[in-house]
Design a protein around this motif. Structure first.
Motif, mmCIF file in Angstrom:
data_model
loop_
_atom_site.group_PDB
_atom_site.id
_atom_site.type_symbol
_atom_site.label_atom_id
_atom_site.label_comp_id
_atom_site.label_asym_id
_atom_site.label_seq_id
_atom_site.Cartn_x
_atom_site.Cartn_y
_atom_site.Cartn_z
ATOM 1 N N UNK A 188 -10.730 -6.237 11.457
ATOM 2 C CA UNK A 188 -10.340 -6.689 10.127
ATOM 3 C C UNK A 188 -8.839 -6.688 9.878
ATOM 4 N N UNK A 189 -8.095 -5.746 10.468
ATOM 5 C CA UNK A 189 -6.658 -5.696 10.238
ATOM 6 C C UNK A 189 -5.943 -6.945 10.699
ATOM 7 N N UNK A 190 -6.331 -7.486 11.853
ATOM 8 C CA UNK A 190 -5.686 -8.697 12.339
ATOM 9 C C UNK A 190 -6.095 -9.919 11.561
ATOM 10 N N UNK A 191 -7.380 -10.051 11.236
ATOM 11 C CA UNK A 191 -7.877 -11.216 10.512
ATOM 12 C C UNK A 191 -7.422 -11.221 9.066
ATOM 13 N N UNK A 192 -7.113 -10.047 8.512
ATOM 14 C CA UNK A 192 -6.773 -9.949 7.095
ATOM 15 C C UNK A 192 -5.531 -10.768 6.746
ATOM 16 N N UNK A 193 -4.567 -10.821 7.642
ATOM 17 C CA UNK A 193 -3.347 -11.588 7.360
ATOM 18 C C UNK A 193 -3.652 -13.072 7.192
ATOM 19 N N UNK A 194 -4.560 -13.586 8.033
ATOM 20 C CA UNK A 194 -4.941 -14.990 7.928
ATOM 21 C C UNK A 194 -5.647 -15.265 6.605
ATOM 22 N N UNK A 195 -6.572 -14.384 6.235
ATOM 23 C CA UNK A 195 -7.297 -14.578 4.988
ATOM 24 C C UNK A 195 -6.358 -14.473 3.790
ATOM 25 N N UNK A 196 -5.425 -13.554 3.822
ATOM 26 C CA UNK A 196 -4.481 -13.389 2.705
ATOM 27 C C UNK A 196 -3.675 -14.666 2.502
ATOM 28 N N UNK A 197 -3.164 -15.245 3.595
ATOM 29 C CA UNK A 197 -2.389 -16.479 3.467
ATOM 30 C C UNK A 197 -3.245 -17.616 2.910
ATOM 31 N N UNK A 198 -4.476 -17.732 3.398
ATOM 32 C CA UNK A 198 -5.353 -18.806 2.931
ATOM 33 C C UNK A 198 -5.703 -18.624 1.462
ATOM 34 N N UNK A 199 -5.965 -17.398 1.034
ATOM 35 C CA UNK A 199 -6.298 -17.147 -0.366
ATOM 36 C C UNK A 199 -5.106 -17.385 -1.279
ATOM 37 N N UNK A 200 -3.924 -16.958 -0.857
ATOM 38 C CA UNK A 200 -2.730 -17.206 -1.676
ATOM 39 C C UNK A 200 -2.511 -18.702 -1.882
ATOM 40 N N UNK A 201 -2.720 -19.468 -0.832
ATOM 41 C CA UNK A 201 -2.570 -20.909 -0.946
ATOM 42 C C UNK A 201 -3.634 -21.493 -1.883
ATOM 43 N N UNK A 202 -4.880 -21.017 -1.750
ATOM 44 C CA UNK A 202 -5.969 -21.531 -2.588
ATOM 45 C C UNK A 202 -5.750 -21.205 -4.054
ATOM 46 N N UNK A 203 -5.300 -19.994 -4.349
ATOM 47 C CA UNK A 203 -5.044 -19.606 -5.739
ATOM 48 C C UNK A 203 -3.839 -20.358 -6.289
ATOM 49 N N UNK A 204 -2.786 -20.456 -5.488
ATOM 50 C CA UNK A 204 -1.574 -21.130 -5.948
ATOM 51 C C UNK A 204 -1.799 -22.578 -6.312
ATOM 52 N N UNK A 205 -2.636 -23.275 -5.557
ATOM 53 C CA UNK A 205 -2.879 -24.685 -5.843
ATOM 54 C C UNK A 205 -3.765 -24.884 -7.064
ATOM 55 N N UNK A 206 -4.408 -23.823 -7.541
ATOM 56 C CA UNK A 206 -5.332 -23.934 -8.674
ATOM 57 C C UNK A 206 -4.768 -23.429 -9.988
ATOM 58 N N UNK A 207 -3.571 -22.884 -10.004
ATOM 59 C CA UNK A 207 -3.012 -22.348 -11.241
ATOM 60 C C UNK A 207 -2.264 -23.434 -12.002
#
Length: 596
Positions: A188-207
């Protein structure tokens, strides 16, 4: 609800959109020398939706071009000089339909009900609707003969005069694998960075300018709200008001959620001190409140109309504050949690020793028996209809007992089911949910499982916004589906990758949560308050198709059983969808008002 309409007058296409929805930012129209594009929703990002529509027109307006639909939350019609394109994004949140006869399209609209006002009802549709427990329709059938659905990610091409040239289905997967970052590790520690970037992008495009976030105190909604607050706090010189929307329950089992909600609100406001908490009292809300309105006024039968009262109250509070987007945590459970259907892959590929080891770990981590885990994630995906029939035989004696997701509900008349393809529909639905590779089909089906978007769509003109779900963003899904099972599964720690990805923002109490109180309280309260009304509704139904489809005495018996707690979430959802269909048929002849 009609947000755009395309018709032909003397062979010339005429595109219409309501001015009120354009002023609200729900519809965007752009014209150029290449033609005109009308988009309901947004392309690219909510804030830059006008530029997104321009790019769409440029891409599809070039002669000979056939690009993929861009990411976003939208339905679009592009009218070029020599051809016309109809399309929806892959999330398929916003509907789009066309009326066709002998290869010629006579009208396009976001309202199937308006297009089918004079058409016969297609009984095959109702068999497909009555299978499964999905909140969103995902097949090409509509309730009306001659009216067809544009599917998620699909592009329909017409000639300038409306001749149907072709339907280009979505590509494989939610997004090109090349667009998703590669996994950086197997834990999970390695994959978490990828998920964080994807979620930040998804939230940013929706605000938007005044975004709202639904906050419940759970890991999912709190993560979305924290990311929105964090991203907005990092912006310089942009005035953005963040609204934090929550329901408060003062008694019952849902009152136990209040301490988590308080801690979530406090953590979010540390990153966005000017955020506006809006706490809506929900003690008097029950499922099935105003059921005839919520179930009867939708464009299609709405299987989750019973839950609309709670969401409607939250929507109204956000609308009163002028919010232009509302973000939720919907979709996190199937997308960012570990995927147990990988056990089916191990069985399918003959890796029985690994299957045994991982199944035992799943059983220990979820406090379930080994046999139950193997049955649910290995046997049932391989033989879904057979396992449901066996379960039904073992639990017979009641109407709801043993009723699963696909088998014919007892109140659906066998003759109607045989005549209009119920078995074929149940096979198609089981293949959609499980497919040949259930561990991948889960991500496809997740998009249609729980998000209350039919309600959001119906209320959009009065609310001024659509719901949006960052966890169902194509980039987030592509990131998670690329991760090996070892990177996402940590026994006893659900959503381990998400918790690690949000470790710097989530409060420790919420980060450590393993169980959240379900909304059963609202359902029990609703059946207690409205059970007799529902029985009377069935007995007084006058639409001829209702009696043709349903044994109404048996349907009333199912309501009585649900009032006493017989059945489970699967059988209750089957009952809820049937009740919504009864109401929808009763109100079908009501006139449809333009823009509503």
């Amino acid at each position: 609800m009609e947000a755009l309409r395309l018709e032909w007058a003397e062979g010339v296409p005429k595109l219409w959109t309501p001015e009120a929805m354009a002023r609200q930012g729900l519809v965007t129209t752009v014209s150029s020398k290449d033609g005109t594009a009308a988009v309901v929703g947004w392309i690219g990002s909510y804030r830059d939706r006008v530029d997104g529509v321009r790019r769409l027109l440029d891409d599809f307006g070039r002669p000979g071009s056939a690009p993929r639909p861009p990411p976003g939350d939208y339905a679009a019609v592009v009218v070029c000089r020599d051809r016309i394109f109809l399309m929806r994004d892959e999330q398929a949140r916003i509907p789009l339909f066309f009326r066709e006869s002998s290869g010629h399209v006579s009208a396009v609209s976001t309202s199937a009900r308006r297009l089918g006002a004079d058409a016969e009802l297609d009984r095959r549709y109702f068999c497909r609707y009555l299978t499964g427990n999905l909140a969103q329709p995902h097949s090409a059938l509509t309730p009306f003969t001659g009216v067809h659905r544009v599917l998620g990610g699909e592009v329909v091409e017409l000639s300038a005069s409306g001749q149907l040239r072709g339907r280009m289905p979505r590509g494989t997967g939610w997004a090109d694998d090349s667009t998703a970052p590669a996994a950086e590790g197997l834990r999970p520690g390695g994959a978490a960075q990828d998920l964080r970037r994807a979620l930040e992008d998804a939230v940013g495009r929706r605000t938007g300018r005044t975004p709202a976030c639904h906050v419940s105190g759970g890991t999912d909604s709190t993560s979305v709200a924290l990311l929105a607050a964090h991203l907005l706090g990092a912006e310089q010189g942009r005035r953005t008001e963040l609204v934090l929307l929550a329901g408060r329950f003062g008694d019952g089992e849902l009152a136990a959620e209040q301490p988590y909600l308080d801690e979530a609100m406090e953590a979010i406001r540390r990153h966005a001190p000017t955020a506006c908490p809006v706490i809506v009292d929900a003690d008097d809300v029950a499922d099935f409140d105003d059921f005839q309105q919520h179930a009867g006024d939708s464009d299609e039968p709405h299987a989750h109309a019973f839950r609309a009262p709670f969401w409607s109250r939250l929507h109204a509070a956000a609308a009163d504050l002028g919010c232009d987007t509302l973000l939720t945590g919907c979709g996190a459970d199937p997308i960012v949690d570990a995927n147990p259907l990988h056990l089916h892959r191990l069985a399918r590929t003959g890796r029985l020793r690994q299957l045994t080891t991982q199944a035992r770990a799943w059983a220990a981590g979820s406090e379930r028996g080994l046999r139950d885990v193997v049955h649910t994630y290995v046997v049932q995906p391989a033989l879904p209809l057979a396992t449901e029939r066996v379960t039904a035989l073992a639990r017979r004696g009641t109407v709801l007992g043993g009723l699963g997701a696909f088998t014919r509900p007892p109140w659906l008349r066998p003759g109607f089911a045989r005549a209009h393809g119920y078995r074929r529909a149940s096979l198609a639905e089981s293949r959609f949910l499980f497919g040949r590779k259930p561990e991948q089909a889960l991500y496809e089906a997740a998009n249609y499982l729980a998000a209350p978007d039919i309600l959001s769509w119906q209320r959009a003109p009065q609310d001024g916004f659509f719901l949006s779900h960052p966890f169902l963003d194509p980039g987030v899904v592509a990131t998670m589906r690329r991760l090996p099972a070892e990177a996402t599964f940590l026994p006893g720690h659900p959503k381990a990758v998400l918790r690690e990805a949000m470790s710097d923002l989530l409060p420790s109490r919420i980060r450590g949560r393993k169980v959240k109180v379900p909304f059963n309280q609202l359902y029990v309260r609703g059946l207690r308050a409205h059970g007799e009304e529902l029985v009377d509704l069935c007995r007084s139904a006058r639409h001829p198709l209702t009696a043709e489809m349903f044994d109404l005495d048996m349907l009333c018996q199912a309501i009585r059983e649900a009032q006493f707690g017989t059945g489970d979430s699967y059988s209750w959802d089957r009952l809820n969808s049937s009740l919504a269909l009864v109401v929808w048929l009763e109100r079908l002849d009501r006139p449809v008002i333009a823009g509503s």
